[in-house]
Motif scaffolding. Sequence first.
Motif, mmCIF file in Angstrom:
data_model
loop_
_atom_site.group_PDB
_atom_site.id
_atom_site.type_symbol
_atom_site.label_atom_id
_atom_site.label_comp_id
_atom_site.label_asym_id
_atom_site.label_seq_id
_atom_site.Cartn_x
_atom_site.Cartn_y
_atom_site.Cartn_z
ATOM 1 N N ALA A 1 0.845 -1.199 0.000
ATOM 2 C CA ALA A 1 0.000 0.000 0.000
ATOM 3 C C ALA A 1 0.877 1.245 0.000
ATOM 4 N N ALA A 2 1.933 1.233 0.818
ATOM 5 C CA ALA A 2 2.816 2.408 0.899
ATOM 6 C C ALA A 2 3.475 2.652 -0.456
ATOM 7 N N ALA A 3 3.929 1.585 -1.117
ATOM 8 C CA ALA A 3 4.597 1.738 -2.413
ATOM 9 C C ALA A 3 3.619 2.289 -3.455
ATOM 10 N N LEU A 4 2.396 1.759 -3.450
ATOM 11 C CA LEU A 4 1.398 2.226 -4.433
ATOM 12 C C LEU A 4 1.060 3.690 -4.195
ATOM 13 N N MET A 5 0.922 4.071 -2.931
ATOM 14 C CA MET A 5 0.568 5.464 -2.630
ATOM 15 C C MET A 5 1.729 6.399 -2.960
ATOM 16 N N ALA A 6 2.948 5.926 -2.712
ATOM 17 C CA ALA A 6 4.117 6.765 -3.006
ATOM 18 C C ALA A 6 4.236 7.019 -4.501
#
Length: 354
Positions: A108-113
């Motif tokens: 999720a963090a990678a996608l949001m970044a």
Amino acid sequence: MADEVRPLFWNDGGLQVLDQRLLPYAVRHIQCSSPEDVAAAIKAMNVRGAPAIGVAAAFGMAMAIEETSKASEAGIRSRIDHAAALLLESRPTAVNLRWAVERMQSRAAALMASGGMDPARLRAQLISEAALILDEDIAGNRRIGQFGQQLLPSNSTVLTHCNAGALATAGYGTALGVVRAARDAGKHISVFADETRPFLQGARLTTWELQQEGIDVTLITDSTAGSFFQKGTFDAVIVGADRIAANGDTANKIGTFTLAVLADAHGVPFYVAAPWSTIDPRCKSGADIPIEERSAEEVTHTTGQDAEGTMHTVRTAPEGIHALHPAFDVTPARLITAIITDRGVLRPPFRISE
Ligand code: MRU
């Protein structure tokens, strides 16, 4: 031969969970539509078994993002954090749960970044990640089966405890995956299943799952194992695991340690079958593994079905009696002959790192 059972799958916008509290009396699914639903199903053990609760938790994380929501970036982040906290506290011993939640948080963090803040798209991408975890689990179990079956001669009788089968994973199983792979390799394998008081995973689930596929299974009470060891009935013990420490100490269903001592005393190999996601190098030894204490009522009562199909929970101990219910125990590494993983067979001395 029937396909092996699938304890959970995604459809119609929700996670369909085969309700393991009702087996073998009824085959019924419950739909989980939110992280709250998934956490409740894990806690109540509608879904159970270390890899299966990891996969369920992954879908729970994906469902933290509502498709229709117009949430802000901060709102999405807080919903993901909330889901992670809720799922992590649902059951403490199986590390696959934490492993899956952390993997979903990173994804999720990678996608949001990378700018993916549209809720519908983010949700779809996270559902794909959870589906990947599910597929990887089945593929890993098949590898465990391949590695493990080479350790079993034909015409073996294997003792297993609890349920480390298709029902406890995304499919195929770990300990029972080894049995399936041996069967598929043309070997004849007989399984003895401990009933596994008090939740009766052996009596209700392992027997049911093996019966579906026509694999030879004999049910015994937990206290019967010793006498069959004395008679030389078992060629091997194969169990699953909820968490394996860096030194090989292994937490699994309460009663596993007793079988390991018996196996050691009778010169019978004792195998643990588990995917790499069950290994927790953050735990140096078994002393670091948190052991779940479940309700004493699960010990003082038992549940079954009457002739009309109605479920009843009845008391089996005097009212007011003190009962304890640690749900897992730790088998010291020195009693384990080998750990069969999806990356190969580990032999002692175990020194496991990421
Ligand atoms: O309390 P449960 O039924 O979740 O306990 C399950 C076990 O102990 C299994 O042996 C373990 O999770 C391995 S499942 C492949």
